[in-house]
Design an enzyme around this catalytic site. Structure first.
Site, PDB file in Angstrom:
ATOM      1  N   ASP A  42      44.904  11.747 -26.149  1.00 26.99           N
ATOM      2  CA  ASP A  42      43.573  11.248 -25.768  1.00 26.99           C
ATOM      3  C   ASP A  42      43.659  10.560 -24.408  1.00 26.99           C
ATOM      4  O   ASP A  42      42.753  10.673 -23.576  1.00 26.99           O
ATOM      5  CB  ASP A  42      43.066  10.257 -26.827  1.00 26.99           C
ATOM      6  CG  ASP A  42      41.554  10.209 -26.933  1.00 26.99           C
ATOM      7  OD1 ASP A  42      40.877  10.571 -25.959  1.00 26.99           O
ATOM      8  OD2 ASP A  42      41.045   9.788 -27.992  1.00 26.99           O
ATOM      9  N   HIS A  78      39.028   5.369 -35.243  1.00 26.93           N
ATOM     10  CA  HIS A  78      39.383   5.790 -33.876  1.00 26.93           C
ATOM     11  C   HIS A  78      38.301   5.216 -32.954  1.00 26.93           C
ATOM     12  O   HIS A  78      37.239   5.816 -32.773  1.00 26.93           O
ATOM     13  CB  HIS A  78      39.392   7.323 -33.859  1.00 26.93           C
ATOM     14  CG  HIS A  78      39.732   7.969 -32.552  1.00 26.93           C
ATOM     15  ND1 HIS A  78      40.943   8.580 -32.302  1.00 26.93           N
ATOM     16  CD2 HIS A  78      39.005   8.144 -31.424  1.00 26.93           C
ATOM     17  CE1 HIS A  78      40.941   9.096 -31.079  1.00 26.93           C
ATOM     18  NE2 HIS A  78      39.773   8.852 -30.519  1.00 26.93           N
ATOM     19  N   HIS A 108      37.021   3.923 -29.313  1.00 30.70           N
ATOM     20  CA  HIS A 108      37.141   3.753 -27.864  1.00 30.70           C
ATOM     21  C   HIS A 108      36.556   2.374 -27.564  1.00 30.70           C
ATOM     22  O   HIS A 108      35.707   1.866 -28.315  1.00 30.70           O
ATOM     23  CB  HIS A 108      36.433   4.901 -27.131  1.00 30.70           C
ATOM     24  CG  HIS A 108      37.222   6.180 -27.211  1.00 30.70           C
ATOM     25  ND1 HIS A 108      38.047   6.596 -26.202  1.00 30.70           N
ATOM     26  CD2 HIS A 108      37.359   7.086 -28.206  1.00 30.70           C
ATOM     27  CE1 HIS A 108      38.645   7.734 -26.563  1.00 30.70           C
ATOM     28  NE2 HIS A 108      38.241   8.054 -27.785  1.00 30.70           N
ATOM     29  N   CYS A 144      37.180  11.070 -23.215  1.00 24.98           N
ATOM     30  CA  CYS A 144      36.994  12.495 -23.476  1.00 24.98           C
ATOM     31  C   CYS A 144      36.291  13.113 -22.280  1.00 24.98           C
ATOM     32  O   CYS A 144      35.210  12.664 -21.912  1.00 24.98           O
ATOM     33  CB  CYS A 144      36.182  12.721 -24.748  1.00 24.98           C
ATOM     34  SG  CYS A 144      35.832  14.469 -25.003  1.00 24.98           S
ATOM     35  N   ASN A 174      40.788   4.332 -25.294  1.00 25.53           N
ATOM     36  CA  ASN A 174      40.870   3.932 -26.700  1.00 25.53           C
ATOM     37  C   ASN A 174      41.219   2.453 -26.811  1.00 25.53           C
ATOM     38  O   ASN A 174      41.704   1.851 -25.853  1.00 25.53           O
ATOM     39  CB  ASN A 174      41.992   4.703 -27.404  1.00 25.53           C
ATOM     40  CG  ASN A 174      41.709   6.178 -27.528  1.00 25.53           C
ATOM     41  OD1 ASN A 174      41.894   6.925 -26.589  1.00 25.53           O
ATOM     42  ND2 ASN A 174      41.258   6.590 -28.691  1.00 25.53           N
TER      43      ASN A 174
HETATM   44  P1  HMG Z   1      35.393  29.269 -25.520  1.00 26.47           P
HETATM   45  O1  HMG Z   1      35.354  29.471 -24.066  1.00 26.47           O
HETATM   46  O2  HMG Z   1      34.124  29.395 -26.291  1.00 26.47           O
HETATM   47  O3  HMG Z   1      36.524  30.196 -26.167  1.00 26.47           O
HETATM   48  O4  HMG Z   1      36.002  27.825 -25.767  1.00 26.47           O
HETATM   49  P2  HMG Z   1      36.449  31.670 -26.737  1.00 26.47           P
HETATM   50  O5  HMG Z   1      36.813  31.607 -28.191  1.00 26.47           O
HETATM   51  O6  HMG Z   1      35.140  32.317 -26.354  1.00 26.47           O
HETATM   52  O7  HMG Z   1      37.620  32.396 -25.931  1.00 26.47           O
HETATM   53  C1  HMG Z   1      37.551  32.611 -24.529  1.00 26.47           C
HETATM   54  C2  HMG Z   1      38.954  32.863 -23.985  1.00 26.47           C
HETATM   55  O8  HMG Z   1      39.715  31.675 -24.146  1.00 26.47           O
HETATM   56  C3  HMG Z   1      39.719  33.968 -24.727  1.00 26.47           C
HETATM   57  O9  HMG Z   1      40.585  34.571 -23.758  1.00 26.47           O
HETATM   58  C4  HMG Z   1      40.595  33.196 -25.687  1.00 26.47           C
HETATM   59  O10 HMG Z   1      41.785  33.849 -26.059  1.00 26.47           O
HETATM   60  C5  HMG Z   1      40.927  31.943 -24.886  1.00 26.47           C
HETATM   61  P3  HMG Z   1      40.222  36.025 -23.154  1.00 26.47           P
HETATM   62  O11 HMG Z   1      40.144  36.906 -24.351  1.00 26.47           O
HETATM   63  O12 HMG Z   1      38.910  35.811 -22.485  1.00 26.47           O
HETATM   64  O13 HMG Z   1      41.372  36.253 -22.235  1.00 26.47           O
HETATM   65  N1  HMG Z   1      41.164  30.817 -25.777  1.00 26.47           N
HETATM   66  C6  HMG Z   1      42.259  30.034 -25.741  1.00 26.47           C
HETATM   67  N2  HMG Z   1      43.353  30.045 -24.956  1.00 26.47           N
HETATM   68  C7  HMG Z   1      44.292  29.112 -25.223  1.00 26.47           C
HETATM   69  N3  HMG Z   1      44.189  28.190 -26.227  1.00 26.47           N
HETATM   70  C8  HMG Z   1      43.117  28.160 -27.023  1.00 26.47           C
HETATM   71  C9  HMG Z   1      42.097  29.107 -26.781  1.00 26.47           C
HETATM   72  N4  HMG Z   1      40.917  29.338 -27.383  1.00 26.47           N
HETATM   73  C10 HMG Z   1      40.361  30.383 -26.770  1.00 26.47           C
HETATM   74  N5  HMG Z   1      43.026  27.261 -28.006  1.00 26.47           N
HETATM   75  C11 HMG Z   1      37.216  26.263 -27.130  1.00 26.47           C
HETATM   76  C12 HMG Z   1      36.104  27.306 -27.091  1.00 26.47           C
HETATM   77  C13 HMG Z   1      37.150  25.562 -28.470  1.00 26.47           C
HETATM   78  C14 HMG Z   1      38.551  26.981 -26.975  1.00 26.47           C
HETATM   79  C15 HMG Z   1      36.990  25.261 -25.962  1.00 26.47           C
HETATM   80  O14 HMG Z   1      35.706  24.742 -26.088  1.00 26.47           O
HETATM   81  C16 HMG Z   1      37.993  24.148 -25.918  1.00 26.47           C
HETATM   82  O15 HMG Z   1      39.168  24.353 -25.642  1.00 26.47           O
HETATM   83  N6  HMG Z   1      37.530  22.889 -26.188  1.00 26.47           N
HETATM   84  C17 HMG Z   1      38.406  21.733 -26.232  1.00 26.47           C
HETATM   85  C18 HMG Z   1      37.769  20.532 -25.586  1.00 26.47           C
HETATM   86  C19 HMG Z   1      38.681  19.333 -25.734  1.00 26.47           C
HETATM   87  O16 HMG Z   1      39.888  19.451 -25.818  1.00 26.47           O
HETATM   88  N7  HMG Z   1      38.083  18.119 -25.780  1.00 26.47           N
HETATM   89  C20 HMG Z   1      38.827  16.898 -25.930  1.00 26.47           C
HETATM   90  C21 HMG Z   1      39.391  16.707 -27.309  1.00 26.47           C
HETATM   91  S1  HMG Z   1      38.219  16.070 -28.492  1.00 26.47           S
HETATM   92  C22 HMG Z   1      38.256  14.337 -28.260  1.00 26.47           C
HETATM   93  O17 HMG Z   1      38.836  13.878 -27.320  1.00 26.47           O
HETATM   94  C23 HMG Z   1      37.618  13.471 -29.295  1.00 26.47           C
HETATM   95  C24 HMG Z   1      38.646  12.752 -30.197  1.00 26.47           C
HETATM   96  O18 HMG Z   1      39.522  11.939 -29.443  1.00 26.47           O
HETATM   97  C25 HMG Z   1      37.914  11.881 -31.227  1.00 26.47           C
HETATM   98  C26 HMG Z   1      36.861  10.949 -30.638  1.00 26.47           C
HETATM   99  O19 HMG Z   1      37.166  10.194 -29.704  1.00 26.47           O
HETATM  100  O20 HMG Z   1      35.742  11.007 -31.170  1.00 26.47           O
HETATM  101  C27 HMG Z   1      39.498  13.759 -30.971  1.00 26.47           C
HETATM  102 MG    MG Z   2      39.084   9.941 -28.700  1.00 24.28          MG
END
Ligand code: HMG
Ligand code: MG
Length: 308
Positions: free
Chosen positions: A25, A217, A219, A250, A259
């Site tokens: 995070d 969790h 922040h 985030c 956090n």
């Molecule tokens: P998308 O663009 O809709 O993905 O993203 P897709 O399923 O349409 O796929 C598009 C392309 O991406 C494809 O490749 C997939 O293979 C590739 P292509 O066929 O075009 O060559 N792909 C990937 N490659 C590597 N690793 C993967 C992956 N997935 C698809 N995992 C997706 C959808 C969910 C992947 C995107 O929106 C994403 O990665 N989001 C993550 C955002 C993030 O990390 N945010 C921060 C974390 S959450 C947070 O911080 C909150 C928390 O702390 C709690 C709180 O504080 O409340 C947890």
């Molecule tokens: Mg968080």
């Protein structure tokens, strides 16, 4: 190094599990990309300071979070003492494939309690996120992995404002039904206050999900994270997420800052006589070292006070 005077209070657990999220995070929100060598040393120092659960990285799309694009390499490089858990974030099956290839034992999926954040953070609707998670949890559990489920925007959302408590519980219950062993209730933008925490934990209890299965969790955007945590501990929660030095945020949530700082949490728990196993001086040293690498002082009040 100065220590708080130890004066226990009633109604608190004897021991708390600190779930360290700094490497994930914290570093996902850095403007610059931190070198993998620095990440390796950071994680190993955290373990040496007594942290036994360290969320190390994310197998998300590298274009969405370039800061953590080195996840696979990082995992080949870190060496942790036996017994230290090293969960990683996984959003979808592609992420799970990558995590399994890297040999992880534990993953965390991350759901949104609101429609807007589901779109911004996962490129899916609130309902579609469960279609994405179902095969992830199913396959992970079959492979013997433990799966944590985050619920984000539990106490407020920057686009939608107030978030109904029953909507949050509904999302959490669906994650529990999928097979998540633990739910972490995310205050993504740091707006929660203690009465709200009590109400949310009560609502989960009524829905059959007690505090033993919940983590908190917070922040610290509005300086409420410690008060909210103490409220949750009094309600029976024993797992608290925090990040060394107060790193974090985030990239897809407006106004999300760091956090709850692990040092601030450990100072309070040391004063209360609640065991964490964390060596505060070693942890402060680690955050000072990391702050030097990042080129700015830690935001943790305890780090500032003890390192000053
Ligand atoms: P998308 O663009 O809709 O993905 O993203 P897709 O399923 O349409 O796929 C598009 C392309 O991406 C494809 O490749 C997939 O293979 C590739 P292509 O066929 O075009 O060559 N792909 C990937 N490659 C590597 N690793 C993967 C992956 N997935 C698809 N995992 C997706 C959808 C969910 C992947 C995107 O929106 C994403 O990665 N989001 C993550 C955002 C993030 O990390 N945010 C921060 C974390 S959450 C947070 O911080 C909150 C928390 O702390 C709690 C709180 O504080 O409340 C947890
Ligand atoms: Mg968080």
């Amino acid at each position: 190094m100065r220590k708080p005077q130890r004066v226990p209070a009633t109604g608190l657990p004897e021991r708390v599990t600190v779930y360290e999220v700094g490497p994930r995070d914290g570093l996902q929100n850095e403007k610059s990309i931190v070198d993998v060598d620095v990440k390796v040393e950071f994680i190993q120092r955290l373990a040496a300071a007594g942290l036994t659960t360290i969320e190390t990285t994310s197998f998300v799309h590298p274009k969405w979070v370039p800061q953590l694009a080195d996840a696979a390499e990082l995992l080949t490089r870190i060496q942790l003492p036996t017994g230290v858990r090293a969960p990683v974030l996984v959003p979808n099956e592609r992420g799970l494939d990558r995590a399994l290839e890297a040999g992880v034992a534990e993953i965390a999926i991350f759901a949104s309690a609101t429609e807007s954040f589901a779109v911004k953070n996962l490129n899916s609707t609130l309902d579609e996120q469960f279609t994405m998670f179902e095969p992830v949890v199913g396959r992970a559990v079959d492979a013997g992995l433990a799966v944590r489920g985050y619920v984000s925007m539990c106490y407020g959302d920057p686009w939608e404002g107030e978030v109904p408590i029953d909507q949050v519980v509904g999302v959490g219950a669906r994650l529990a039904d999928l097979g998540c062993h633990e739910l972490s209730l995310g205050d993504t933008i740091g707006v929660a206050t203690p009465g709200h925490v009590t109400a949310l934990l009560d609502a989960f209890r009524v829905a059959g999900i007690g505090p033993g299965r919940l983590a908190v969790h917070f922040h610290d955007t509005y300086g409420q994270a410690l008060a909210n945590t103490l409220t949750a501990l009094r309600a029976g929660v024993t797992t608290v997420d925090s990040s060394a030095g107060g790193l974090g945020g985030c990239p897809y949530a407006e106004s999300a800052t760091g956090n709850l700082a692990t040092e601030d949490l450990v100072w309070q728990l040391d004063g209360l006589g609640v065991e964490t196993g964390v060596d505060l001086p070693k942890l402060v040293e680690t955050s000072v070292w990391m702050a030097e690498r990042l080129g700015r002082p830690s935001v943790s009040r305890v780090v500032q006070a003890l390192a000053g």
